[in-house]
Each structure stands twice: as C-alpha cells, then as structure tokens.
Design a protein around this motif. Structure first.
Motif, mmCIF file in Angstrom:
data_model
loop_
_atom_site.group_PDB
_atom_site.id
_atom_site.type_symbol
_atom_site.label_atom_id
_atom_site.label_comp_id
_atom_site.label_asym_id
_atom_site.label_seq_id
_atom_site.Cartn_x
_atom_site.Cartn_y
_atom_site.Cartn_z
ATOM 1 N N ALA A 3 42.273 52.551 19.430
ATOM 2 C CA ALA A 3 43.535 52.280 18.241
ATOM 3 C C ALA A 3 44.950 51.757 18.903
ATOM 4 O O ALA A 3 46.061 51.174 18.128
ATOM 5 N N THR A 48 48.570 50.133 20.182
ATOM 6 C CA THR A 48 48.126 48.975 19.998
ATOM 7 C C THR A 48 49.480 47.987 21.223
ATOM 8 O O THR A 48 50.017 47.163 20.851
ATOM 9 N N GLU A 73 51.313 53.555 21.601
ATOM 10 C CA GLU A 73 52.167 52.871 20.291
ATOM 11 C C GLU A 73 50.685 52.954 19.682
ATOM 12 O O GLU A 73 49.529 52.027 19.565
ATOM 13 N N ALA A 98 47.228 52.664 16.219
ATOM 14 C CA ALA A 98 47.828 52.376 14.342
ATOM 15 C C ALA A 98 47.138 53.634 14.292
ATOM 16 O O ALA A 98 46.129 53.935 14.029
ATOM 17 N N GLY A 99 47.693 54.090 13.425
ATOM 18 C CA GLY A 99 46.719 55.155 12.608
ATOM 19 C C GLY A 99 47.528 56.537 13.198
ATOM 20 O O GLY A 99 47.242 57.294 12.767
#
Length: 755
Positions: free
Chosen positions: A93, A95, A135, A137-138
């Motif tokens: 995930a 990013t 960073e 996502a989620g």
C-alpha cells in the motif's frame, strides 16, 4: 589494463572525476537538502503536500510497522537500508517515500523488499540527520530519523608509522603529523617513495590528499596494499606541478598500506610532501551496536526514559560513554541492564526531541531520537483501535490522539488553524500549529522567510509564543493584519537566541499573524516546533524598576534589587545578559532581588541585563562592574609548556588577544604552566581558547611546582572564554592540562589569566 582515473588540477583545491564522482561532488557541495541533491544530479525535486488529519480520520487508519534506521553502513553517498517487521499489506500500500518532507518521484531512487526499504545514496551527499517518512494508503504515516556519517572526516594517516626510500633529507613522519609547516623531503633523485601504515586493514579507502611543496612529483603513482607486498595502483599522473594540493579520489579499495611512488621530479631537488592524508570508511572492521528504540510509554518531561534494545552482553559491558544532546552524562545518571538503558528524569526537563548516543569500546556509535512530551500530556490511548472493525466504545468522547490534540478554547488561538508560508519550505507550516512537539515548520535555507496563521476571525490579541527548533530566527518581526494584505509590526528583534520566545505586546485587533524572518541564527532555515497566539485585552503593565549594584566587582555575584511584585516575578519568562538568554542555573530570582552568577562576568565593562515577563513591559538596566582589588596575577609572568610547542607559551600571558600559545598538533596530553612568582590566594582562572580548544582538560595548582591539586576539570570544553570560579586557595603555580582536543590540531590559548 583498466584505465586509471585522472584529476583536474587547481591551486588550493583539486576534485577528481571517478565512478564515485557523484557522491564526492555532493559531499564537496555540502548538500544541505534533498532538493539540492536532486539539482546536483540533474533530477527534479518535488515539494511534499501537507497532510491533513483529524481525530475521526485518524481512527480509521491502520498502524504501520515501526521503521528501524540503518546503523551499519549509514555513510555519505551510500545506499541506506531502512528495516521494518515485514507487513506485506502495508508494503503493497506504500504510496510515497519522503526525505525531509520531499517525495522521491524517481522510481529508481528507492526499492522496497520484504522487511526493507533501500534509498539510493545519491540523496545522502553530506553528513547530516535526515527524516525519512513512508506513506501508505489506509495507514498512518510513519517516519524515522536517519543519521548520515561522513567517512571523509577522519584522516586515517594522522600520526601513523611511515616508511620512505633511503637517505631522506627530512623525516617521513613530518608528512603525517598534521602540521603543514613540516615536510618529508627525499634525497635529490628520481624513484623515491613514502608509505604510511594505517595500522589495520580498512575495507574502503577512497581518497588521498597530497599537499606538495614546490619540490613535487612530476610523475608519480598512488598505490594501495593489504600486506605491504602486493600493490594496486589506483592513480597515476605525469602532469604534476609544484606546490599544489592534489585530492585524488578512486573506487573503494581494501588496504592497510598507502604509498606515493614518485618516478620523476618537477625540480632539481627531491620529492617534498607537507602532508599525506588518507580517508575512507573509518568504521571498517568495527562491530555494529544494537539498534536503540525510544521510550513511547512514559515519555513526559521530568520522567525517567527507558531506551530498549536487543540485548548484547558484550556491547553492554563495554559501554564507555552516553551522551544526551551531545553532552556526556555521568554513570550516576543512567542504569544499564539486559535490553534496557534507563536515563534519569533530570536529563529531560523540557518537552522537546533529545538526541541520545551510546558508545562502546570496539563497537560503532549508536543513536536514537527521543521525543519528550509536555508534563501531563494525555498521550496516546493505551488501547487505541487498530482498524475500522474495532471502533472506540465511546464515540462521543474519543481517546486523545497526539495527531489531533484536544481543542483549548480561550487559549492558543492558532491551534489547528489554516497557515501559509514562504515557498520552497522543507516542512509544512501546518506542523507548527498542531500542538505537537515532534513536528515542525522548516523554511528554505535562506533569509527573508515567513509563516502566517489565519485565526479564522478578527480577534484582540496581546501575546505570541514561538517555540524554536535549533534553527532559529536571529532577526525577525511579528506582524498582524485584518485582511492579510496590510500588515502592522507589533514586535521586532535583531538579537534572537532561539529556544522559546514568549512575546507580549499592547492589545491589537488581528485575524492574521505573521512571523517575518529576516535573518537566520544558523546556516539552515527558520524552524518552529509551535507558533502560538493568545487573546487578551489588557495592555502591558509596567515592570518594577531595577536598581543596579554600586559595588559590583568581577569575580563576585551581582545583585539587582527592586520593589517586590510577586505577580511580576511569577510572570518572568526570560533573563538576558547582553542579548544572550541565561539558563535558570545562572541566576536566582527571589523577593526583591535578582542574583546573577559571578561566572557570567568576565571583563570590567557595562553589561545590559533585560528581564521579560508575560503581560509586562521588558525591563532593562545597565550594570557596570569594576576590577576592585582584582588583577591578573599571570600577566607577563614566566611560563613553561609541554615539548615542541608551535607558538611560545609566553603569548598566553602577554595580555594580547591576538597572540596565542599553540601546542603540537594531534598529540595528547599537552600542558601549560604559569609561575605567579610567589604563593598568592587565587579564586578565578580565565581561559580564552582559540577554535583549537580543549574538550577535556583540568586546572591544577601547586605551591612548589611538584605536588599538584586539581581545582577544576571538565569533559565538555569548547572554544571561547571559560570563566572558572574556583575555591579560594593559595598557590604559586597554575597548570592547564589538555587531554582531548576539539580539533585535529593542537591546544591553543589566546590568554591564561589568574585572579
């Protein structure tokens, strides 16, 4: 045969071009930011967008793995491996990977593998500490402070054994003594050499400096060897010129011996080297220390801090030094046991980020950054929800989260309000109004930068608090505006000193408040942990009138008196001496009296003392001090010193601030003694150190020059003036002995004064 690198020659500085040229170039340019690194490598840099969060959104984010900094090969120009307990879902995930707030847009700039993120060495061109954040996502953002060490900073050849061709006219060790005034000189013939034995095999020798006298090498090689028998030529030239400094760079090569092998000369004289320096990875062959983990449970100001680590009994048993914010602490201030280092609460009096360093004999240095929160901070919930399927049991009263501090109506009006700043910032201005002391706004590395906060509506204000990071504002103004276009200055200074500036002014209506930075206090930018604004309609109150002492003399505490005002005393937030903020240990404020420590006053002259108090006008007074009966007993007296000083010890007692005693370079210990002529009662010693100062030294006294008593000792010395108040004692001789230097040079004293 592989083609050897060549060098471009210049007077005073030569830079070579090799396969390491990129990292060397970055190091030479002393890269201060990732944007500069990108420019140096023709890569585009990108500014990070501020992250907006709230208590509600924070509850929906999953927890990321904890990042572990690279502590093994974290060198300038090298790839950095950030490790973590592997989490495939989080890894997939990801990013953004950021350095100091800047996204790495080039996919080749980093790679992600199970349990590890590798960041390309191009981004680490100078010795520094970088914030690396990830960073996904989620998930909540996660970051780590990554120290970058410079293996170019230590001359591995300094004072090491040397071997030369026969019949040298001046000794070979003159070329490794750190003193460019001495030199090795071969006999007047071609085919001569000088070899230095580094004393151990280093994995990565990368750089040799040859400081030639006019009698230099026209044609010569630089050769390396592991055993002193088999040699590898890493550089060759037939274009040598007289009197140049040749910086020769090459690919990392394992070696113990380094040789300048001269073939032909530029003059009829011999080969003559002022200095031969060798640089590389000074940590080769030294074991890695355990990774340190910060305390995240009892991490409040005034509390003991527990630093944890994977236990290593050998490392624990050989710990030689623990530092907090680069100051060595005594063994009584910490306890070490299996897997845990406990530091005393007195080391953490304030909410800020502390740098903790541990050195063990035979191991590499290991560091950790410890964020200490304000006393009474509610902190992170003991059992926060980790995913959306496990919401808090009381949604109307969610647990406090440091990413979204609770509102404080009627207090800090700037908390979580909209902000703006000058362009090309390194960290978002929103981080200076989030109520957290582990995030900050950081401007570009330039003067004339600014930050504003929009209070949302017109307010009547009379106070601004600036909590500076180390990179503070030397000269700045506080400006206010109703419309964000027309500004009015309510405060200005050109003598800022960092830390916390608690600024009161007459009430004024404003919606926008600006810190307008004019001049920086460091080479970095303007950097604020927090920018706070407070409402108030009360005008500034007159402070009590300070009365100076009419009998103040050098060497004694100074007392200022005033008509007592308990409310004013309780509101005092700063005391400055000639514009420099004093620490609470340097003064005592009590009813009707302010007492300033005697060590603050060195010369017989007027001193400006300024007291600031919240809600009150600043109160300043000029206090003059006289010598009284005090006189410099060491002036023009006889001196002696350790052998072979480079500048005469008499220069340290001649009363002149532009002459100095200078010891041999690179050798510990060194000493200087002054004979006062007869036994005299003394109570003060003043040491005016040049930049080449003593980090560790002691002051001793004697009546006969044979039996000595230590009256002062420190392991935290530095350049500048040390005004040492000692217990009254009778002595004829005073000796200063340096045991560790602040530089690679010697010990250097402008003046040694005794009173």
């Amino acid at each position: 045969m592989k083609e050897l690198p060549s060098i471009t020659r210049k007077k005073a500085l030569i830079v070579t071009s090799t396969s390491l040229a990129l990292s060397v170039l970055l190091s030479t340019l002393n890269m201060a930011s990732v944007s500069e690194a990108a420019e140096a490598s023709n890569m585009q840099s990108y500014k990070a967008s501020p992250i907006v969060s709230s208590a509600n959104s924070a509850q929906l984010l999953l927890n990321p793995p904890k990042l572990i900094p690279d502590s093994t090969r974290n060198m300038v120009g090298r790839d950095i491996d950030i490790e973590f307990p592997d989490d495939p879902a989080w890894r997939a995930a990801i990013t953004a990977v950021k350095i100091d707030g800047y996204s790495l847009q080039d996919p080749s700039g980093y790679s992600i593998t199970p349990g590890k993120i590798t960041v390309h060495g191009i981004y680490f061109g100078s010795e520094s500490v970088r914030n690396i954040s990830i960073e996904a996502a989620g998930y909540s953002s996660t970051d780590v402070m990554q120290p970058i060490l410079s293996f170019y900073s230590q001359n591995l050849a300094l004072n090491k054994p040397v071997f030369t061709s026969d019949n040298a006219l001046q000794a070979g060790n003159n070329a490794v003594d750190g003193n460019p005034a001495t030199r090795w000189e071969s006999k007047f013939a071609d085919n001569q050499f000088l070899t230095v034995d580094l004393g151990a095999v280093y994995d990565d020798i990368t750089h040799v400096v040859l400081n030639w006298e006019n009698a230099s090498g026209k044609s010569y090689d630089v050769q390396l060897s592991v055993d002193g028998s088999t040699w590898t030529t890493v550089y060759t030239t037939n274009q040598g010129e007289p009197g140049l400094l040749d910086n020769v760079y090459f690919e990392p090569t394992k070696a113990r011996y380094v040789r300048m092998n001269g073939h032909t000369r530029t003059t009829d004289y011999g080969f003559s080297l002022r200095e031969m320096e060798v640089y590389g990875d000074a940590f080769s062959g030294i074991e890695s220390a355990p990774v340190l983990y910060a305390d995240t449970t009892a991490d409040e100001a005034g509390q003991p801090i527990d630093i944890t680590f994977a236990d290593d009994a050998e490392w624990r048993s050989t710990i030689s030094e623990v530092k907090v914010n680069n100051t060595v602490i005594s063994p009584s201030q910490y306890q070490i046991k299996a897997g845990q280092l406990t530091l005393n609460s007195s080391l953490f009096p304030e909410a800020q980020t502390y740098w903790i360093s541990v050195q063990a004999t035979g191991f590499r240095n290991t560091v950790v950054y410890q964020t200490v929160l304000p006393k009474g901070n509610p902190g992170v919930p003991t059992n926060p929800p980790t995913d959306p399927t496990n919401p808090p049991t009381n949604p109307t009263n969610p647990p406090t989260d440091p990413t979204s501090p609770p509102a404080n109506p009627g207090s800090n009006l700037a908390l979580n309000k909209q902000t703006a700043s000058s362009p090309d910032y390194h960290r978002s201005s929103a981080d200076a109004v989030d109520g957290r002391l582990d995030r900050r706004w950081e401007s570009a590395f330039a003067d004339n930068q600014w930050m504003t906060v929009d209070l949302g509506a017109k307010q009547t204000i009379n106070r601004v608090l600036l909590n500076w990071e180390n990179a503070y504002g030397k000269a700045y103004t506080i400006d206010v505006s109703i419309d964000g276009e027309t500004w009015h200055t309510v405060y200005s200074t050109d003598n800022g000193n960092g830390d916390i500036d608690d600024i009161s002014f007459s009430p004024v209506e404003a919606r926008y408040v600006k810190m307008n930075g004019i001049k920086r206090g460091t080479p970095y930018g303007f950097s604020l942990w927090e920018f706070e604004v407070y409402a108030g309609t009360a005008d500034l109150i007159e402070s009590p009138t300070l009365a100076v002492s009419t009998t103040a003399t050098i060497g004694e505490p100074v007392e200022l008196t005033f008509a007592d005002n308990a409310a004013w005393r309780n509101a005092v937030n700063s005391i400055e001496l000639d514009g420099v903020a004093l620490s609470p240990s340097q003064y005592q404020l009590e009813a009707s009296k302010l007492t300033l420590d005697a060590s603050l006053f060195i010369d017989s002259k007027p001193y400006t003392i300024t007291i600031g108090a919240t809600g009150y006008k600043n109160d300043s007074v000029v206090q003059s001090l006289t010598l009284g009966s005090s006189q410099n007993l060491a002036l023009n007296k006889s001196t002696t010193t350790s052998e072979s000083s480079l500048q005469n010890s008499s220069f340290a007692v001649d009363g002149k601030k532009d002459t100095r005693w200078e010891s041999q370079h690179g050798i510990d210990p060194q000493w200087i003694t002054v004979d006062l002529g007869e036994a005299t009662e003394i109570k003060r010693v003043v040491l005016n150190w040049e930049n080449a100062a003593a980090k560790s030294y002691k002051v001793e006294v004697s009546s006969d020059g044979a039996t000595w008593t230590t009256v002062y000792a420190t392991n935290n010395g530095h350049e500048g003036i040390a005004n040492l108040l000692i217990k009254r004692t009778e002595a004829r001789y005073v000796k200063v002995t340096g045991t560790e230097r602040t530089t690679q040079y010697g010990y250097s004293l402008f003046e040694l004064e005794v009173y």
